[in-house]
Each structure stands twice: as structure tokens, then as C-alpha cells.
Design a protein around this motif. Structure first.
Motif, short mmCIF file in Angstrom:
data_model
loop_
_atom_site.label_atom_id
_atom_site.label_comp_id
_atom_site.label_asym_id
_atom_site.label_seq_id
_atom_site.Cartn_x
_atom_site.Cartn_y
_atom_site.Cartn_z
N ALA A 123 0.84 -1.20 0.00
CA ALA A 123 0.00 0.00 0.00
C ALA A 123 0.87 1.26 0.00
N ALA A 124 1.93 1.26 0.81
CA ALA A 124 2.84 2.41 0.83
C ALA A 124 3.59 2.53 -0.49
N PHE A 125 3.93 1.40 -1.10
CA PHE A 125 4.58 1.42 -2.41
C PHE A 125 3.66 2.07 -3.44
N ARG A 126 2.41 1.63 -3.50
CA ARG A 126 1.45 2.20 -4.45
C ARG A 126 1.26 3.69 -4.20
N ALA A 127 1.32 4.10 -2.93
CA ALA A 127 1.16 5.52 -2.60
C ALA A 127 2.37 6.35 -3.04
N ALA A 128 3.53 5.70 -3.18
CA ALA A 128 4.76 6.42 -3.54
C ALA A 128 4.95 6.54 -5.05
N VAL A 129 4.15 5.82 -5.82
CA VAL A 129 4.29 5.82 -7.28
C VAL A 129 3.01 6.32 -7.94
N THR A 130 3.14 6.82 -9.17
CA THR A 130 1.96 7.25 -9.91
C THR A 130 1.17 6.02 -10.34
N PRO A 131 -0.13 6.19 -10.61
CA PRO A 131 -0.94 5.05 -11.06
C PRO A 131 -0.40 4.40 -12.35
N ASP A 132 0.25 5.19 -13.19
CA ASP A 132 0.76 4.67 -14.47
C ASP A 132 2.29 4.55 -14.47
N VAL A 133 2.86 4.30 -13.30
CA VAL A 133 4.32 4.18 -13.17
C VAL A 133 4.86 3.16 -14.17
N THR A 134 6.05 3.47 -14.72
CA THR A 134 6.73 2.54 -15.61
C THR A 134 8.10 2.22 -15.04
N MET A 135 8.70 1.16 -15.54
CA MET A 135 10.03 0.78 -15.04
C MET A 135 10.77 -0.05 -16.07
N SER A 136 12.09 -0.10 -15.87
CA SER A 136 12.91 -1.01 -16.67
C SER A 136 13.89 -1.72 -15.75
N ASP A 137 14.27 -2.91 -16.16
CA ASP A 137 15.25 -3.73 -15.45
C ASP A 137 16.31 -4.13 -16.46
N ASP A 138 17.54 -3.70 -16.22
CA ASP A 138 18.65 -3.95 -17.15
C ASP A 138 18.31 -3.53 -18.58
N ASP A 178 6.56 -5.08 -16.75
CA ASP A 178 5.26 -4.83 -16.12
C ASP A 178 5.54 -4.58 -14.64
N VAL A 179 5.21 -3.37 -14.17
CA VAL A 179 5.57 -2.98 -12.80
C VAL A 179 4.96 -3.89 -11.76
N THR A 180 3.67 -4.19 -11.89
CA THR A 180 2.98 -5.01 -10.89
C THR A 180 3.60 -6.40 -10.80
N GLU A 181 3.80 -7.02 -11.97
CA GLU A 181 4.38 -8.37 -12.01
C GLU A 181 5.82 -8.35 -11.46
N TRP A 182 6.62 -7.38 -11.90
CA TRP A 182 8.02 -7.31 -11.50
C TRP A 182 8.15 -7.06 -10.00
N THR A 183 7.40 -6.09 -9.47
CA THR A 183 7.54 -5.79 -8.04
C THR A 183 7.05 -6.94 -7.19
N ASP A 184 6.01 -7.65 -7.63
CA ASP A 184 5.57 -8.80 -6.86
C ASP A 184 6.66 -9.87 -6.82
N ARG A 185 7.27 -10.14 -7.96
CA ARG A 185 8.28 -11.19 -8.05
C ARG A 185 9.61 -10.77 -7.40
N VAL A 224 6.87 8.77 -7.73
CA VAL A 224 7.75 8.16 -8.71
C VAL A 224 6.91 7.79 -9.94
N SER A 225 7.27 8.35 -11.11
CA SER A 225 6.54 8.03 -12.34
C SER A 225 7.30 7.00 -13.18
N ARG A 226 8.61 6.87 -12.92
CA ARG A 226 9.41 5.84 -13.60
C ARG A 226 10.62 5.52 -12.74
#
Length: 107
Positions: free
Chosen positions: A26-41, A46-53, A99-101
Motif C-alpha cells: 500500500a505504501a509502495f502504491r502511494a509512492a508511485v503514480t498510477p501509471d508508473v513505468t520501469m525497466s530492469d537492465d 510490467d511494474v505489478t508483475e516485476w515488483t511482486d516477483r 515516482v513516475s518511472r
């Protein structure tokens, strides 16, 4: 030598790291925008899938070694139950206090 999370310069990045380290979705979702994006290497994920894993189900933890660019770039010893420990770099884009990205990869 690590930097205490409560001493991180950027308050938005501080909230992000605090949420990760406490596994507080919940705190993580509050710290990021609803449409947050990310990259790994360099590959967008997919932010939701990546952060869960990589964070929540595997007990991810960030030990911040250094910060630059006003606290928006961190070098972190990152560990989780899946991969163990690795040195990573995190770059954050912050918009309107959230955080938006974020981009992470080996440091």
C-alpha cells in the motif's frame, strides 16, 4: 557503509525505499503514480508483475550505498530470496511528489 533510509535526500525516493524495505504494498502504491513505468537492465517490465516477483514475494531489501542527482540516483546493495545479493543502480523520475518511472540494473 550504507546511508540510513531516513537520511535520503529526496522525500519521494525515501518513501519508495521505505515501502520496499518494509514490504508494504500500500505504501509502495502511494509512492508511485498510477501509471508508473520501469525497466530492469534496459528492458521495460510490467511494474505489478516485476515488483511482486522481485520485491514483495521474495522479501526484497535495498541497502543504499550512495546517492547522486539530488537523491534521484541510488547505488544499492539489493537482496532478495530469489537472487541473493547484488550491486544495483536505481534511477528515479519524480513527478508531483510520486515516482513516475524507475530504472534498475546491475551497477
Amino acid at each position: 557503509m550504507s546511508i540510513q533510509v531516513n537520511r535520503l535526500t529526496d522525500p519521494t525516493v525515501r518513501a519508495f525505499v521505505t515501502a520496499v524495505n518494509s514490504h508494504d504494498q500500500a505504501a509502495f502504491r502511494a509512492a508511485v503514480t498510477p501509471d508508473v513505468t520501469m525497466s530492469d537492465d534496459g528492458s521495460d517490465r510490467d511494474v505489478t508483475e516485476w515488483t511482486d516477483r522481485e520485491i514483495f514475494s521474495s522479501h526484497g531489501h535495498m541497502d543504499v550505498e550512495s546517492e547522486s542527482d539530488g537523491g534521484r540516483v541510488l547505488v544499492v546493495t539489493y537482496r532478495n530470496d530469489t537472487w541473493g545479493e547484488m550491486r544495483t543502480k536505481w534511477r528515479f523520475t519524480v513527478d508531483d511528489g510520486k515516482v513516475s518511472r524507475f530504472e534498475t540494473g546491475q551497477a
